[in-house]
Design a protein around this motif. Structure first.
Motif, PDB file in Angstrom:
ATOM      1  N   SER A  23      17.350  -0.104  75.365  1.00 39.10           N
ATOM      2  CA  SER A  23      17.099   1.798  74.711  1.00 39.10           C
ATOM      3  C   SER A  23      17.595   2.069  73.374  1.00 39.10           C
ATOM      4  O   SER A  23      19.204   1.904  73.336  1.00 39.10           O
ATOM      5  CB  SER A  23      18.390   2.220  75.835  1.00 39.10           C
ATOM      6  OG  SER A  23      17.457   2.341  77.087  1.00 39.10           O
ATOM      7  N   THR A  24      17.006   1.858  72.472  1.00 37.71           N
ATOM      8  CA  THR A  24      17.503   2.662  71.222  1.00 37.71           C
ATOM      9  C   THR A  24      17.972   4.119  70.693  1.00 37.71           C
ATOM     10  O   THR A  24      18.729   3.980  69.872  1.00 37.71           O
ATOM     11  CB  THR A  24      16.582   2.008  70.723  1.00 37.71           C
ATOM     12  OG1 THR A  24      15.060   2.530  70.637  1.00 37.71           O
ATOM     13  CG2 THR A  24      15.878   0.697  70.239  1.00 37.71           C
ATOM     14  N   GLN A 173      31.946   9.475  76.299  1.00 40.55           N
ATOM     15  CA  GLN A 173      33.202   9.143  76.373  1.00 40.55           C
ATOM     16  C   GLN A 173      32.970   7.409  76.277  1.00 40.55           C
ATOM     17  O   GLN A 173      32.249   7.197  76.546  1.00 40.55           O
ATOM     18  CB  GLN A 173      33.407   9.565  78.313  1.00 40.55           C
ATOM     19  CG  GLN A 173      32.335   8.909  79.081  1.00 40.55           C
ATOM     20  CD  GLN A 173      33.430   9.555  80.406  1.00 40.55           C
ATOM     21  OE1 GLN A 173      34.639   9.336  80.683  1.00 40.55           O
ATOM     22  NE2 GLN A 173      32.165   9.936  80.885  1.00 40.55           N
ATOM     23  N   PRO A 174      33.998   6.922  76.439  1.00 42.08           N
ATOM     24  CA  PRO A 174      33.836   5.460  75.972  1.00 42.08           C
ATOM     25  C   PRO A 174      32.828   5.257  76.799  1.00 42.08           C
ATOM     26  O   PRO A 174      33.715   4.983  78.337  1.00 42.08           O
ATOM     27  CB  PRO A 174      35.317   4.981  75.973  1.00 42.08           C
ATOM     28  CG  PRO A 174      36.266   6.250  75.248  1.00 42.08           C
ATOM     29  CD  PRO A 174      35.519   7.511  76.001  1.00 42.08           C
ATOM     30  N   GLY A 175      32.032   4.163  76.895  1.00 45.04           N
ATOM     31  CA  GLY A 175      31.552   3.356  77.181  1.00 45.04           C
ATOM     32  C   GLY A 175      29.989   4.102  78.010  1.00 45.04           C
ATOM     33  O   GLY A 175      29.189   3.178  78.510  1.00 45.04           O
ATOM     34  N   GLY A 176      30.084   5.850  77.771  1.00 41.24           N
ATOM     35  CA  GLY A 176      29.404   6.671  78.298  1.00 41.24           C
ATOM     36  C   GLY A 176      27.535   6.393  77.707  1.00 41.24           C
ATOM     37  O   GLY A 176      26.809   6.202  78.589  1.00 41.24           O
ATOM     38  N   GLU A 177      27.515   5.547  76.803  1.00 39.63           N
ATOM     39  CA  GLU A 177      26.249   5.406  76.014  1.00 39.63           C
ATOM     40  C   GLU A 177      25.322   3.925  76.370  1.00 39.63           C
ATOM     41  O   GLU A 177      24.722   3.898  76.811  1.00 39.63           O
ATOM     42  CB  GLU A 177      26.540   5.595  74.349  1.00 39.63           C
ATOM     43  CG  GLU A 177      25.290   4.460  73.812  1.00 39.63           C
ATOM     44  CD  GLU A 177      25.167   4.401  72.534  1.00 39.63           C
ATOM     45  OE1 GLU A 177      24.763   3.889  71.595  1.00 39.63           O
ATOM     46  OE2 GLU A 177      25.831   5.638  71.597  1.00 39.63           O
ATOM     47  N   ALA A 178      26.596   3.437  76.410  1.00 39.17           N
ATOM     48  CA  ALA A 178      26.408   2.199  77.166  1.00 39.17           C
ATOM     49  C   ALA A 178      25.681   1.815  78.725  1.00 39.17           C
ATOM     50  O   ALA A 178      24.809   1.567  79.524  1.00 39.17           O
ATOM     51  CB  ALA A 178      27.440   1.393  77.369  1.00 39.17           C
ATOM     52  N   VAL A 179      26.587   3.248  79.754  1.00 35.37           N
ATOM     53  CA  VAL A 179      25.921   3.563  81.286  1.00 35.37           C
ATOM     54  C   VAL A 179      24.882   4.517  80.616  1.00 35.37           C
ATOM     55  O   VAL A 179      23.715   3.958  81.703  1.00 35.37           O
ATOM     56  CB  VAL A 179      26.992   4.099  81.348  1.00 35.37           C
ATOM     57  CG1 VAL A 179      26.485   4.605  82.804  1.00 35.37           C
ATOM     58  CG2 VAL A 179      28.362   3.117  81.532  1.00 35.37           C
ATOM     59  N   ALA A 180      23.956   5.285  80.172  1.00 36.11           N
ATOM     60  CA  ALA A 180      23.433   5.587  79.610  1.00 36.11           C
ATOM     61  C   ALA A 180      22.209   4.783  79.413  1.00 36.11           C
ATOM     62  O   ALA A 180      21.027   4.884  79.674  1.00 36.11           O
ATOM     63  CB  ALA A 180      23.893   6.868  78.919  1.00 36.11           C
ATOM     64  N   THR A 181      22.488   3.472  78.969  1.00 35.78           N
ATOM     65  CA  THR A 181      21.311   2.154  78.078  1.00 35.78           C
ATOM     66  C   THR A 181      20.547   2.073  79.210  1.00 35.78           C
ATOM     67  O   THR A 181      19.601   1.801  80.080  1.00 35.78           O
ATOM     68  CB  THR A 181      21.621   1.218  78.004  1.00 35.78           C
ATOM     69  OG1 THR A 181      22.457   2.157  76.663  1.00 35.78           O
ATOM     70  CG2 THR A 181      20.854   0.511  77.067  1.00 35.78           C
ATOM     71  N   ARG A 182      22.114   1.396  80.506  1.00 37.24           N
ATOM     72  CA  ARG A 182      21.712   0.888  81.713  1.00 37.24           C
ATOM     73  C   ARG A 182      20.594   1.856  82.730  1.00 37.24           C
ATOM     74  O   ARG A 182      19.808   1.338  83.376  1.00 37.24           O
ATOM     75  CB  ARG A 182      22.226   0.090  82.157  1.00 37.24           C
ATOM     76  CG  ARG A 182      23.629  -0.742  81.368  1.00 37.24           C
ATOM     77  CD  ARG A 182      22.748  -2.142  81.719  1.00 37.24           C
ATOM     78  NE  ARG A 182      21.734  -1.785  80.991  1.00 37.24           N
ATOM     79  CZ  ARG A 182      21.765  -1.812  78.849  1.00 37.24           C
ATOM     80  NH1 ARG A 182      23.210  -2.111  78.958  1.00 37.24           N
ATOM     81  NH2 ARG A 182      21.220  -2.012  78.387  1.00 37.24           N
TER      82      ARG A 182
END
Length: 317
Positions: A23-24, A173-182
């Motif tokens: 996800s970009t 929040q920290p790590g939220g973007e990585a979670v949203a990507t998955r």
């Protein structure tokens, strides 16, 4: 029979899982009518739009607008440019990437735009691919993939994913973007699986071949171990078919012979690894079943259109 169908669905899920979507960019849009947004074409990507409140319309070039309501999810698989509109005749359109917006991170923005009328809220995303092999999947999909938010099939898993994504993007929040990507990856897979369960043309082409009990087993075997010393006879044995019947059925469903598909898949794997890993053509040739680097280089250049060395140099830039 039911067990066989479940195995076919599991096979598709495993294949989708190997296609490493990336996800970009995300945009949480709060729009008030009238408004008209142009989503630019982005090669080798999938755009998705989720309506979380209100309604809007999506229009592909030379096609009628499609109304989207709260809870609906739509994918545009082929990187096509398209319009999002407050009403079917809303004009003029403005390129979304050129509008002022609040960038909450490098890959996520909040867009507030429009004329002050009724409100629509959307979560939009662009998913690209680390592996060229994903293009095999994308070519099998229609130009527009719509999941009705009110349908029973969408009500559970997709809605749960959408709620999680909205929570992650709405409260950074920290790590939220990585979670949203998955979660975006999961959304794409869920949408494709939902389409497979309802579309009449979902049993054609590559995706249809995956759902064929025998041919699907052979495709999965190639994906699982592309470097194996596969022959037509060995692949036919995996499919529990005679060589002639297997070759004819595979070619009819996939559109190319089993050995041509094997070669193309190997080159897709090699292309991905050359782009993303510190590896060499000689190493890949040995791992992917080639007796010589020269033979590997010829196959790679013929299918990918570039030499392995040129792909390695692009990675080093």
């Amino acid at each position: 029979m039911e067990a066989t169908r479940e195995q076919d669905r599991d096979r598709l899920a495993r294949v989708l899982h190997t296609l490493r979507m990336r996800s970009t960019f995300y945009c949480h849009a709060e729009l008030t009518s009238p408004w008209a947004l142009e989503m630019p074409a982005i090669a080798d990507s999938v755009s998705f739009h989720v309506v979380t409140a209100g309604t809007c319309w999506l229009q592909l070039p030379d096609e009628k607008p499609l109304e989207l309501r709260a809870g609906d999810l739509v994918l545009v698989p082929h990187g096509l440019g398209h319009l999002l509109l407050s009403e079917p005749d809303a004009t003029p359109s403005q390129r979304v990437d050129l509008l002022p917006q609040q960038y909450l991170s490098e890959h996520y923005s909040l867009l507030r735009h429009g004329g002050g009328g009724s409100t629509a809220q959307l979560i939009c995303g662009i998913v690209s691919f680390d592996e060229p092999a994903a293009r095999l999947l994308m070519r099998s999909l229609p130009s527009l993939l719509f999941v009705n938010g009110s349908s029973v099939s969408a009500a559970a898993s997709i809605h749960d994913t959408l709620r999680l994504m909205a929570s992650e993007l709405g409260h950074p929040q920290p790590g939220g973007e990585a979670v949203a990507t998955r979660l975006a990856d999961i959304l794409v897979v869920q949408a494709i699986r939902g389409w497979l369960g309802t579309a009449e043309d979902a049993t054609r082409g590559w995706l249809g071949a995956l759902q064929d009990d025998r041919i699907g087993r052979a495709i999965e075997a190639i994906h699982d171990d592309p470097g194996h010393a596969w022959t037509l006879e060995r692949l036919a044995r995996v499919a529990a078919m005679s060589r002639s019947s297997f070759s004819a059925q595979f070619t009819r469903l996939v559109g190319e012979s089993p050995i041509a598909y094997l070669t193309r898949w190997r080159m897709h794997v090699a292309h991905s690894r050359l782009r993303n890993e510190d590896t060499t053509a000689a190493r890949l040739a040995a791992e992917l079943g080639y007796q010589s680097e020269a033979a590997f280089n010829r196959a790679f250049t013929r299918i990918i259109g570039h030499t392995p060395g040129s792909i390695r140099r692009q990675r080093g830039r």
